[in-house]
Design an enzyme around this catalytic site. Structure first.
Site, short mmCIF file in Angstrom:
data_model
loop_
_atom_site.label_atom_id
_atom_site.label_comp_id
_atom_site.label_asym_id
_atom_site.label_seq_id
_atom_site.Cartn_x
_atom_site.Cartn_y
_atom_site.Cartn_z
N SER A 42 0.91 -1.14 -0.03
CA SER A 42 0.10 0.05 -0.02
C SER A 42 0.99 1.12 -0.04
O SER A 42 1.72 1.43 0.86
CB SER A 42 -0.99 0.03 1.29
OG SER A 42 -1.29 1.35 1.30
N HIS A 86 -1.08 -1.41 -4.30
CA HIS A 86 -2.49 -0.99 -3.66
C HIS A 86 -2.53 0.58 -3.28
O HIS A 86 -1.55 1.11 -2.84
CB HIS A 86 -2.61 -1.83 -2.47
CG HIS A 86 -3.97 -1.39 -1.68
ND1 HIS A 86 -4.99 -2.30 -2.18
CD2 HIS A 86 -4.24 -0.88 -0.88
CE1 HIS A 86 -6.01 -1.89 -1.39
NE2 HIS A 86 -5.77 -0.88 -0.52
N ASP A 103 -4.62 3.70 -2.15
CA ASP A 103 -5.69 4.22 -1.10
C ASP A 103 -6.11 5.37 -1.34
O ASP A 103 -5.39 6.37 -0.89
CB ASP A 103 -5.00 3.70 0.21
CG ASP A 103 -5.00 2.62 0.64
OD1 ASP A 103 -5.82 1.66 0.55
OD2 ASP A 103 -3.86 1.91 1.22
N MET A 108 -8.29 8.28 -0.23
CA MET A 108 -9.58 8.73 1.07
C MET A 108 -9.91 10.11 0.82
O MET A 108 -9.14 10.95 0.37
CB MET A 108 -8.80 8.52 2.18
CG MET A 108 -8.12 7.17 2.52
SD MET A 108 -7.19 7.26 4.11
CE MET A 108 -6.52 5.50 3.94
N HIS A 148 -8.12 1.60 -4.36
CA HIS A 148 -9.07 1.20 -3.24
C HIS A 148 -9.85 2.36 -2.97
O HIS A 148 -9.15 3.29 -2.37
CB HIS A 148 -8.46 0.50 -2.13
CG HIS A 148 -9.11 0.56 -0.91
ND1 HIS A 148 -8.73 0.16 0.36
CD2 HIS A 148 -10.32 0.25 -0.81
CE1 HIS A 148 -9.71 -0.02 1.34
NE2 HIS A 148 -10.72 0.11 0.61
N MET A 205 -11.89 4.82 -1.25
CA MET A 205 -12.47 4.94 0.17
C MET A 205 -13.17 6.24 0.27
O MET A 205 -12.88 7.17 0.99
CB MET A 205 -11.53 4.70 1.49
CG MET A 205 -11.08 3.43 1.74
SD MET A 205 -9.66 3.24 2.61
CE MET A 205 -8.33 3.49 1.47
N MET A 224 -12.10 -5.93 4.40
CA MET A 224 -11.29 -5.07 5.39
C MET A 224 -10.96 -5.81 6.85
O MET A 224 -11.87 -6.12 7.33
CB MET A 224 -11.96 -3.59 5.60
CG MET A 224 -11.98 -2.71 4.39
SD MET A 224 -10.33 -2.27 3.67
CE MET A 224 -9.64 -1.46 4.95
N ASP A 268 -7.10 -6.44 3.73
CA ASP A 268 -6.35 -5.02 3.87
C ASP A 268 -6.37 -4.50 5.21
O ASP A 268 -7.61 -4.37 5.82
CB ASP A 268 -7.30 -4.17 2.81
CG ASP A 268 -6.35 -2.59 2.76
OD1 ASP A 268 -5.33 -2.56 3.78
OD2 ASP A 268 -6.95 -2.06 2.21
C1 DX5 Z 1 -6.53 1.46 5.45
C2 DX5 Z 1 -6.07 1.05 3.94
C3 DX5 Z 1 -4.95 0.23 3.94
C4 DX5 Z 1 -3.53 0.63 4.71
C5 DX5 Z 1 -3.08 -0.58 5.28
O1 DX5 Z 1 -7.77 2.17 5.53
O2 DX5 Z 1 -7.10 0.77 3.14
O3 DX5 Z 1 -4.53 -0.18 2.63
O4 DX5 Z 1 -2.56 1.30 4.05
O5 DX5 Z 1 -1.98 -0.32 6.11
P1 DX5 Z 1 -1.21 -1.31 7.16
O6 DX5 Z 1 -0.76 -2.60 6.17
O7 DX5 Z 1 -0.36 -0.62 7.80
O8 DX5 Z 1 -2.37 -1.82 8.05
ZN ZN Z 2 -6.48 -0.11 1.41
#
Ligand code: DX5
Ligand code: ZN
Length: 213
Positions: free
Chosen positions: A7, A30, A32, A34, A63, A65, A136, A174
């Site tokens: 990620s 990956h 993310d 947000m 991903h 979010m 998740m 994840d």
């Molecule tokens: C959290 C993200 C993850 C995050 C995982 O909301 O979707 O992808 O980066 O991080 P670690 O592996 O540190 O839990």
């Molecule tokens: Zn993620």
């Protein structure tokens, strides 16, 4: 063999190109996204994805979010997402099918993600169409949280459904993945493990990636 998806959330963005070079053996990235609304944090958007796509051939696992993902899908497709995963909780039920079809029609892989408190049963009607289901194992929003074992039962359920109905989706997990939780997820039937802090806080990314397989 399980796939590892580092990620980028935990990468050092002052030297992103080097960071990406150092995770190449993983084959997946990956990414993310947000929005500070669906989750209580803001990360990065499609323009950085577009930059990333220019310097790597890795599979870009996006991903989302974010609230109202339908509004932003085109931007991420134009920025070369290989896979778009939206959150089931972020869309009204009646729209889920349309969104899946819309993404598939653009020849981009499509996945749905569920938060720790959303049961697998809620997404049963969509499983036959999905390329990936993202379970998740933390509340989405932040890296570095502790793995919630509630994810393991969901992975097993999804693995059984996949076998019984010959569905084609990959099962991705994840949040809080390390050497120990990775093994538990592999045993439960996960196909893709996302890991952020475990890889990017290590001294040797390639070695950290191997240790999760
Ligand atoms: C959290 C993200 C993850 C995050 C995982 O909301 O979707 O992808 O980066 O991080 P670690 O592996 O540190 O839990
Ligand atoms: Zn993620």
């Amino acid at each position: 063999m399980v796939k590892i998806a580092p990620s980028l959330l935990s990468a050092d963005f002052t030297c992103l190109k080097d960071e990406i070079n150092k995770i190449e053996t993983a084959q997946w990235i990956h990414y993310d996204v947000m929005d500070g609304h669906f989750v209580p944090n803001i990360s990065f958007g499609h323009s950085i994805l577009n930059d990333v796509s220019k310097i790597t051939d890795m599979y870009l696992d996006v991903h989302l979010m974010i609230s109202e993902p339908a509004k932003y899908i085109d931007n991420f497709i134009a920025s070369k997402a290989s896979l778009i995963v939206f959150h089931y909780e972020a869309v009204v039920k009646e729209e889920v099918d349309n969104l899946i079809d819309y993404i598939k029609n653009q020849h981009v892989d499509v996945g749905i993600s569920i938060k720790p408190n959303t049961p697998v049963e809620e997404i049963l009607p969509f499983l036959s169409k999905l390329d990936l289901v993202l379970v998740m194992s933390v509340e989405p929003g932040f890296g570095g949280q502790e793995f919630n074992p509630i994810a393991l039962d969901k992975i097993s359920t999804l693995a059984k459904l996949k076998k019984d109905h010959q569905y084609h989706y990959l099962i991705e997990v994840d949040g809080g993945i390390n050497e120990i939780t990775a093994k538990q997820c592999r045993q439960a039937g996960a196909d893709v493990l996302v890991a952020g802090s475990y890889i990017f806080n290590s001294d040797d990314y390639a070695k950290a990636i191997e240790s999760l397989k």
